[in-house]
Design a protein around this motif. Structure first.
Motif, PDB file in Angstrom:
ATOM      1  N   LYS A  65      32.766  38.057  58.981  1.00 51.94           N
ATOM      2  CA  LYS A  65      33.353  38.772  57.847  1.00 51.94           C
ATOM      3  C   LYS A  65      32.296  39.353  56.910  1.00 51.94           C
ATOM      4  N   SER A  66      31.035  39.110  57.189  1.00 55.14           N
ATOM      5  CA  SER A  66      29.968  39.580  56.300  1.00 55.14           C
ATOM      6  C   SER A  66      29.962  41.096  56.222  1.00 55.14           C
ATOM      7  N   ARG A  67      29.725  41.604  55.012  1.00 54.20           N
ATOM      8  CA  ARG A  67      29.632  43.039  54.777  1.00 54.20           C
ATOM      9  C   ARG A  67      28.332  43.345  54.041  1.00 54.20           C
ATOM     10  N   ILE A  68      27.870  44.567  54.162  1.00 55.23           N
ATOM     11  CA  ILE A  68      26.719  45.052  53.394  1.00 55.23           C
ATOM     12  C   ILE A  68      27.275  45.995  52.342  1.00 55.23           C
ATOM     13  N   VAL A  69      27.219  45.560  51.087  1.00 56.02           N
ATOM     14  CA  VAL A  69      27.811  46.312  49.985  1.00 56.02           C
ATOM     15  C   VAL A  69      26.707  46.959  49.167  1.00 56.02           C
ATOM     16  N   LEU A  70      26.833  48.260  48.951  1.00 63.21           N
ATOM     17  CA  LEU A  70      25.856  49.011  48.175  1.00 63.21           C
ATOM     18  C   LEU A  70      26.449  49.328  46.806  1.00 63.21           C
ATOM     19  N   GLU A  80      20.542  54.807  54.077  1.00 61.39           N
ATOM     20  CA  GLU A  80      19.741  54.700  55.300  1.00 61.39           C
ATOM     21  C   GLU A  80      19.219  53.282  55.490  1.00 61.39           C
ATOM     22  N   THR A  81      18.725  52.672  54.406  1.00 62.89           N
ATOM     23  CA  THR A  81      18.263  51.289  54.493  1.00 62.89           C
ATOM     24  C   THR A  81      19.375  50.375  54.991  1.00 62.89           C
ATOM     25  N   ALA A  82      20.576  50.558  54.461  1.00 57.05           N
ATOM     26  CA  ALA A  82      21.699  49.709  54.859  1.00 57.05           C
ATOM     27  C   ALA A  82      22.093  49.941  56.315  1.00 57.05           C
ATOM     28  N   THR A  83      22.054  51.197  56.748  1.00 54.64           N
ATOM     29  CA  THR A  83      22.420  51.501  58.132  1.00 54.64           C
ATOM     30  C   THR A  83      21.434  50.879  59.108  1.00 54.64           C
ATOM     31  N   VAL A  84      20.131  50.998  58.798  1.00 54.46           N
ATOM     32  CA  VAL A  84      19.107  50.390  59.652  1.00 54.46           C
ATOM     33  C   VAL A  84      19.270  48.871  59.664  1.00 54.46           C
ATOM     34  N   PHE A  85      19.512  48.303  58.501  1.00 50.31           N
ATOM     35  CA  PHE A  85      19.695  46.851  58.413  1.00 50.31           C
ATOM     36  C   PHE A  85      20.895  46.401  59.239  1.00 50.31           C
ATOM     37  N   ALA A  86      22.004  47.119  59.125  1.00 47.19           N
ATOM     38  CA  ALA A  86      23.202  46.752  59.883  1.00 47.19           C
ATOM     39  C   ALA A  86      22.943  46.809  61.380  1.00 47.19           C
ATOM     40  N   ALA A 146      14.087  47.450  48.679  1.00 44.92           N
ATOM     41  CA  ALA A 146      15.323  46.907  49.252  1.00 44.92           C
ATOM     42  C   ALA A 146      15.191  46.733  50.762  1.00 44.92           C
ATOM     43  N   PHE A 147      14.526  47.679  51.418  1.00 41.28           N
ATOM     44  CA  PHE A 147      14.306  47.569  52.861  1.00 41.28           C
ATOM     45  C   PHE A 147      13.503  46.320  53.197  1.00 41.28           C
ATOM     46  N   TYR A 148      12.449  46.053  52.435  1.00 40.23           N
ATOM     47  CA  TYR A 148      11.642  44.867  52.721  1.00 40.23           C
ATOM     48  C   TYR A 148      12.431  43.584  52.499  1.00 40.23           C
ATOM     49  N   LYS A 248      12.623  56.024  58.617  1.00 38.38           N
ATOM     50  CA  LYS A 248      13.730  55.074  58.540  1.00 38.38           C
ATOM     51  C   LYS A 248      13.229  53.654  58.301  1.00 38.38           C
ATOM     52  N   TYR A 249      12.062  53.335  58.867  1.00 37.50           N
ATOM     53  CA  TYR A 249      11.519  51.976  58.774  1.00 37.50           C
ATOM     54  C   TYR A 249      10.389  51.855  57.748  1.00 37.50           C
TER      55      TYR A 249
END
Length: 513
Positions: A65-70, A80-86, A146-148, A248-249
């Motif tokens: 059920k985990s979500r990444i909320v921005l 983009e950071t969230a998409t790469v993380f997901a 945030a990416f790190y 992206k990275y």
């Protein structure tokens, strides 16, 4: 394996007793019964956190059920950071987390919330804060920070789906945490390069230097001089793909076209531009800096590739050119006709560096060169422009401090311990991790630990004997070097002091997803 926990300064750290092959697998012991009980420390990371403060509240459990909320105000900047993380999270855990905008009030248990917040000045552009509770909250000044933070989470979640409560603050000591690959001597596949962009990012390293030209090969497509291009090379489209992946990275791709030495592949089709000594013997690696045609060729190549790479740096190389200028009277004659009656042959070399630097500066970029050709001031008439970055790799000429005194910015690229050379040497991994600080350069030279004009340090793969190792052997061989470099250049307190114990952390954190 025996281990204990000990509080040191800014938080809890792992102390391993004995030479471990692995760290405790918290994933195998964590369960819902542990929720509300905060372990004294989070799982280890490479590099280690700067600060961690445990809390006694409920911890975090990753679930389906985990979500990444921005944060709704930052969603565009963090998308983009969230998409790469997901994507990486799914590769690592098989959990596909939705990415959606929201506010702190919309965050549910097991969510991960990202927002931009410039209030903590110490974090800088690459730092972040991370609060672990029933949900996880990431704050950073920029998307890079945030990416790190997401890289830290990936390393944690590789080890356990359940995290004890607490808060972290984390930031790098050096702005450049780098890696160079000699693709000029040995062609590396695109898959290998893509893998290592992700590997650098996983370790919070941000600088990928491609040594694209050598005597053995010129590895990039050319419109101006296709005759120089090796059969195994990268198309400009492939380079753009790497640059896009690096963006992206959060890894900068920096090119090097080495001049005026190491030009054998380029000069093979231009023997008339090869430097001849006083006996008429050609040096097939050196271009003759007394010839107008040499500058025309080099300008073609520099100006062709400057627009291709958006990085703010251009690496000129400029290493291992002439050592005995008396053998090349034409270089002295050229210098005296351009720089005055007392100029020396070395002035022609310095003049070339400044000439190329002017081209690079006109494109809005900064030139970088290796250090070995820059000698102590003597009878020379001119000097390299101080706005050029010096990458110090060997104990020749000026010391690092003397380069600083001359106005340059520097980077530690020292042969020992940062060089992994196929067929010649591998770094001593234990010494690199345990004993080497980035302010110490080749030859034992040091600069102040807080010197702001030291950019950082860089690991190197040089392929002097290209067939001595396969891509796969190199990939495995550099795992400890990259991780030691990541730890030293991030500059956080070490989790463990011995390399023997560090190997356990390497195993626990693993490779990039």
């Amino acid at each position: 394996m025996l281990y204990t926990l000990r509080w040191i300064a800014t938080g809890m750290v792992w102390l391993f007793l004995g030479c471990a092959s692995s760290v405790p697998d918290t994933a195998s012991t964590a369960s819902s019964s542990l929720e509300g009980v905060a372990p004294a420390s989070p799982p280890p990371t490479i590099p280690a956190l700067q600060e961690w403060i445990p809390a006694s509240s409920a911890g975090y459990a990753l679930s389906s059920k985990s979500r990444i909320v921005l944060h709704v105000d930052d969603a565009a900047d963090l998308a983009e950071t969230a998409t790469v993380f997901a994507s990486d999270l799914a590769d690592l855990t098989t959990i596909s987390a939705d990415v959606l905008p929201g506010t702190s009030a919309s965050v549910l248990p097991s969510d991960i919330f990202l927002e931009l917040d410039p209030s903590d000045a110490q974090l800088g552009n690459e730092g972040y804060s991370l609060q672990v509770g029933p949900s996880i909250r990431i704050r950073a000044h920029t998307s890079t920070g945030a990416f790190y933070a997401t890289r830290t989470l990936l390393q944690w979640l590789r080890q356990t789906r359940n995290l004890g409560a607490g808060s972290a603050r984390d930031w790098p000591r050096y702005p450049e945490r780098g890696f160079m690959v000699d693709v000029g001597r040995k062609y590396f596949s695109m898959d290998w390069l893509r893998t290592h962009i992700k590997e650098l990012a996983y370790l919070k390293m941000n600088y990928f230097h491609l040594h694209l030209s050598e005597t053995q090969g010129f590895r990039i497509e050319s419109a101006t001089h296709p005759e120089a291009v090796s059969a195994e090379h990268y198309t400009k489209s492939e380079i753009r793909e790497l640059i896009d992946l690096g963006k992206k990275y959060h890894v900068l791709i920096v090119p090097e076209i080495d001049m005026p030495g190491h030009m054998g592949a380029i000069l093979a089709s231009h023997p008339e531009l090869q430097l001849k000594n006083a006996l008429g013997i050609r040096d097939t690696d050196f271009i003759d800096l007394s010839l107008d045609g040499a500058y025309a060729l080099m300008k073609d190549l520099i100006t062709e590739y400057l627009p291709l790479f958006p990085a703010p740096f251009w690496h000129l190389g400029a290493d291992e050119y002439v050592s005995l200028y008396a053998l090349y009277p034409q270089l002295q004659a050229y210098a005296r006709s351009h720089y005055g009656p007392n100029a020396t042959g070395r002035d022609t070399y310095y003049g070339f560096i400044n000439w190329a630097n002017d081209i690079v500066r006109a494109a809005g970029k900064t030139t970088r060169i290796w250090n070995d050709g820059i000698q102590s001031p003597g009878s020379d008439t001119i000097r390299p422009n101080p706005n050029i970055v010096i990458e110090y790799w060997f104990n020749l000429g000026l010391t690092p401090q003397q380069h600083l005194d001359a106005g340059h910015t520097i980077l530690n690229a020292s042969y020992t311990p940062t060089y992994y050379v196929l067929g010649i040497r591998h770094p001593n991994d234990a010494d690199t991790y345990e004993s080497w600080p980035p302010p110490r350069f080749q030859g034992g030279h040091t600069v102040a630990a807080d010197e702001p004009r030291q950019r950082g340090a860089k690991a190197h793969v040089w392929c002097d004997f290209a067939n001595a190792e396969t891509e796969q052997q190199i990939e495995q061989g550099i795992v400890p070097l990259l991780r030691s470099m990541a730890q030293h250049t991030w500059g956080s307190p070490k989790i463990v002091t011995s390399y023997c114990d560090f190997k356990g952390i390497i195993e626990a954190t693993g490779r990039a997803p």
